[in-house]
Design a protein around this motif. Structure first.
Motif, PDB file in Angstrom:
ATOM      1  N   UNK A   1       0.835  -1.208   0.000  1.00  0.00           N
ATOM      2  CA  UNK A   1       0.000   0.000   0.000  1.00  0.00           C
ATOM      3  C   UNK A   1       0.867   1.254   0.000  1.00  0.00           C
ATOM      4  N   UNK A   2       1.979   1.188   0.699  1.00  0.00           N
ATOM      5  CA  UNK A   2       2.900   2.322   0.734  1.00  0.00           C
ATOM      6  C   UNK A   2       3.484   2.594  -0.651  1.00  0.00           C
ATOM      7  N   UNK A   3       3.823   1.535  -1.386  1.00  0.00           N
ATOM      8  CA  UNK A   3       4.333   1.698  -2.750  1.00  0.00           C
ATOM      9  C   UNK A   3       3.284   2.371  -3.630  1.00  0.00           C
ATOM     10  N   UNK A   4       2.011   2.079  -3.380  1.00  0.00           N
ATOM     11  CA  UNK A   4       0.928   2.713  -4.143  1.00  0.00           C
ATOM     12  C   UNK A   4       0.694   4.167  -3.724  1.00  0.00           C
ATOM     13  N   UNK A   5       1.410   4.602  -2.703  1.00  0.00           N
ATOM     14  CA  UNK A   5       1.337   6.005  -2.326  1.00  0.00           C
ATOM     15  C   UNK A   5       0.377   6.325  -1.203  1.00  0.00           C
ATOM     16  N   UNK A   6      -0.150   5.303  -0.526  1.00  0.00           N
ATOM     17  CA  UNK A   6      -1.071   5.555   0.579  1.00  0.00           C
ATOM     18  C   UNK A   6      -0.301   5.591   1.902  1.00  0.00           C
ATOM     19  N   UNK A   7      -0.577   6.595   2.704  1.00  0.00           N
ATOM     20  CA  UNK A   7       0.102   6.756   3.985  1.00  0.00           C
ATOM     21  C   UNK A   7      -0.481   5.761   4.982  1.00  0.00           C
TER      22      UNK A   7
ATOM     23  N   UNK B   1       1.477  -1.213 -15.374  1.00  0.00           N
ATOM     24  CA  UNK B   1       0.582  -0.226 -15.977  1.00  0.00           C
ATOM     25  C   UNK B   1      -0.783  -0.246 -15.302  1.00  0.00           C
ATOM     26  N   UNK B   2      -1.293  -1.443 -14.993  1.00  0.00           N
ATOM     27  CA  UNK B   2      -2.603  -1.538 -14.353  1.00  0.00           C
ATOM     28  C   UNK B   2      -2.548  -1.022 -12.917  1.00  0.00           C
ATOM     29  N   UNK B   3      -1.482  -1.375 -12.191  1.00  0.00           N
ATOM     30  CA  UNK B   3      -1.372  -0.931 -10.802  1.00  0.00           C
ATOM     31  C   UNK B   3      -1.154   0.579 -10.692  1.00  0.00           C
ATOM     32  N   UNK B   4      -0.553   1.172 -11.723  1.00  0.00           N
ATOM     33  CA  UNK B   4      -0.374   2.621 -11.729  1.00  0.00           C
ATOM     34  C   UNK B   4      -1.708   3.334 -11.496  1.00  0.00           C
ATOM     35  N   UNK B   5      -2.787   2.758 -12.001  1.00  0.00           N
ATOM     36  CA  UNK B   5      -4.107   3.392 -11.879  1.00  0.00           C
ATOM     37  C   UNK B   5      -4.597   3.402 -10.437  1.00  0.00           C
ATOM     38  N   UNK B   6      -4.053   2.510  -9.605  1.00  0.00           N
ATOM     39  CA  UNK B   6      -4.467   2.449  -8.210  1.00  0.00           C
ATOM     40  C   UNK B   6      -3.583   3.304  -7.298  1.00  0.00           C
ATOM     41  N   UNK B   7      -2.576   3.950  -7.847  1.00  0.00           N
ATOM     42  CA  UNK B   7      -1.753   4.836  -7.030  1.00  0.00           C
ATOM     43  C   UNK B   7      -2.599   6.003  -6.531  1.00  0.00           C
ATOM     44  N   UNK B   8      -2.310   6.449  -5.328  1.00  0.00           N
ATOM     45  CA  UNK B   8      -3.128   7.494  -4.711  1.00  0.00           C
ATOM     46  C   UNK B   8      -3.201   8.750  -5.585  1.00  0.00           C
ATOM     47  N   UNK B   9      -2.086   9.089  -6.231  1.00  0.00           N
ATOM     48  CA  UNK B   9      -2.076  10.312  -7.033  1.00  0.00           C
ATOM     49  C   UNK B   9      -2.845  10.173  -8.335  1.00  0.00           C
ATOM     50  N   UNK B  10      -3.080   8.920  -8.765  1.00  0.00           N
ATOM     51  CA  UNK B  10      -3.775   8.691 -10.034  1.00  0.00           C
ATOM     52  C   UNK B  10      -5.212   8.217  -9.853  1.00  0.00           C
TER      53      UNK B  10
END
Length: 358
Positions: free
Chosen positions: A36-42, A146-155
């Motif tokens: 979750x941290x890698x995806x940008x969530x604190x 590419x698919x996981x990029x869409x789940x990043x907090x900023x995206x």
């Protein structure tokens, strides 16, 4: 830190620690929260990642899902976590119940290694039977990033993800059908080819005859595609090596007047080190500079970003690995293959010069 590098590093961590992670809580702490941290969530902000999120189900009160990711104060992603040693097939029912009674649009079932992403594409507020996306951190593919990029907090954008989910649902469905047809072609599938190749009535005898043809044709086609891909990769690597060798030869000629002689062993050592870095960084960024005292391997052809030095100009050969701004460690080498023993230290030099791979 580069998103792909961070995910690959997490995958490496999992490979190296699976036998030490024995409980669900350890799986959450060591694998799921870092994901979750890698995806940008604190993960330390309880208004963003809510542990033990309450999802009351009918008469059952205080039912809790392991995590909810809040977006604009709404629990849009529910996460049900299991121990990394568990298979996920028998744990979906619980998550389905949570999904129905919340405002969530996405649900994730995970054991810290495999992540199954669900939505409600078939019926609103009812979790689909199958995931639209499955990610295995031990076997990441280019399309996964590419698919996981869409789940990043900023995206994060619900409509964009649902659009991707809809496409993935049908693509996965077609792939599933193709796999089944490859194992055992159905009569309808066989008729597609037979009807295009012969001009007679397709009796059962003809269908059975073509069954063998279709299976063989599919197997040979897959084999040919794989071989083409391998050959194309070999050609690319050969071309890159030829260019690299030409550049090195030019540099050797340029340094002859300076009394610097680049030996075959130094070049071989350089290519070994470069192959180790290939797992983590674009090889175009790895450069070399030979000196009278040592053969230097640098990042971005920058002397201040030196990574490894080969001390091969003496009777004993040493590998020097950078460990800090002004610190390094030297290792005696019995043979050039010993360089591989220090793979982790070599890769860590990227952290030392500020690439931040950890």
């Amino acid at each position: 830190m580069d998103f792909e590098i961070a995910l690959n590093n997490l995958g490496d961590k999992i490979k190296n620690t699976q036998d030490k992670i024995l409980t669900e809580e350890a799986t959450k702490t060591s694998y799921i929260l870092p994901f979750l941290n890698v995806l940008g969530y604190d993960v330390f902000d309880p208004t963003v990642v809510v542990p033990e999120f309450t999802a009351d189900i009918g008469r059952k009160k205080n039912e809790k899902v392991d995590y909810a990711i809040m977006v604009k104060d709404k629990p849009l992603i529910l996460i049900e976590a299991k121990t990394h040693t568990e298979t996920l097939d028998r744990h979906k029912t619980q998550l389905e119940r949570y999904f129905t009674v919340t405002e969530s649009k996405f649900a994730v079932l995970t054991n810290g290694i495999e992540y199954r992403f669900y939505s409600d594409l078939e019926k609103p507020n009812v979790m689909d039977k199958g995931p639209f996306l499955t990610i295995d951190l031990l076997n990441l593919k280019d399309r996964d990033f590419k698919e996981l990029e869409k789940f990043k907090s900023e995206n994060f954008n619900v409509e964009n993800i649902l659009s991707m989910a809809g496409r993935k649902k049908y693509v996965n469905g077609v792939k599933s059908i193709l796999r089944e047809e490859m194992k055992e072609p159905s009569e309808d599938f066989i008729r597609i080819f037979a009807s295009k190749l012969i001009n007679k009535h397709l009796r059962q005898q003809v269908i059975e005859e073509f069954r063998g043809y279709v299976k063989q044709a599919m197997n040979e086609t897959i084999t040919d595609l794989v071989n083409d891909k391998i050959n194309a990769l070999k050609d690319k690597l050969n071309n890159e090596n030829n260019i690299e060798n030409e550049n090195i030869e030019e540099q050797i000629e340029e340094t002859k007047d300076n009394g610097i002689v680049t030996t075959d062993e130094e070049l071989e050592g350089y290519f070994i080190v470069k192959s180790i870095f290939a797992e983590k960084i674009d090889l175009n960024r790895i450069a070399q500079r030979d000196t009278k005292s040592y053969f230097g391997i640098l990042l971005d052809d920058n002397n201040r970003k030196w990574l490894v030095r080969l001390h091969f100009n003496y009777s004993n050969k040493y590998l020097e690995i950078r460990t800090g701004d002004k610190e390094s460690e030297k290792y005696l080498l019995d043979s050039l293959n010993d360089i591989y023993k220090y793979k982790d230290g070599i890769i860590n030099t990227l952290n030392v010069v500020g690439e931040g791979l950890n």
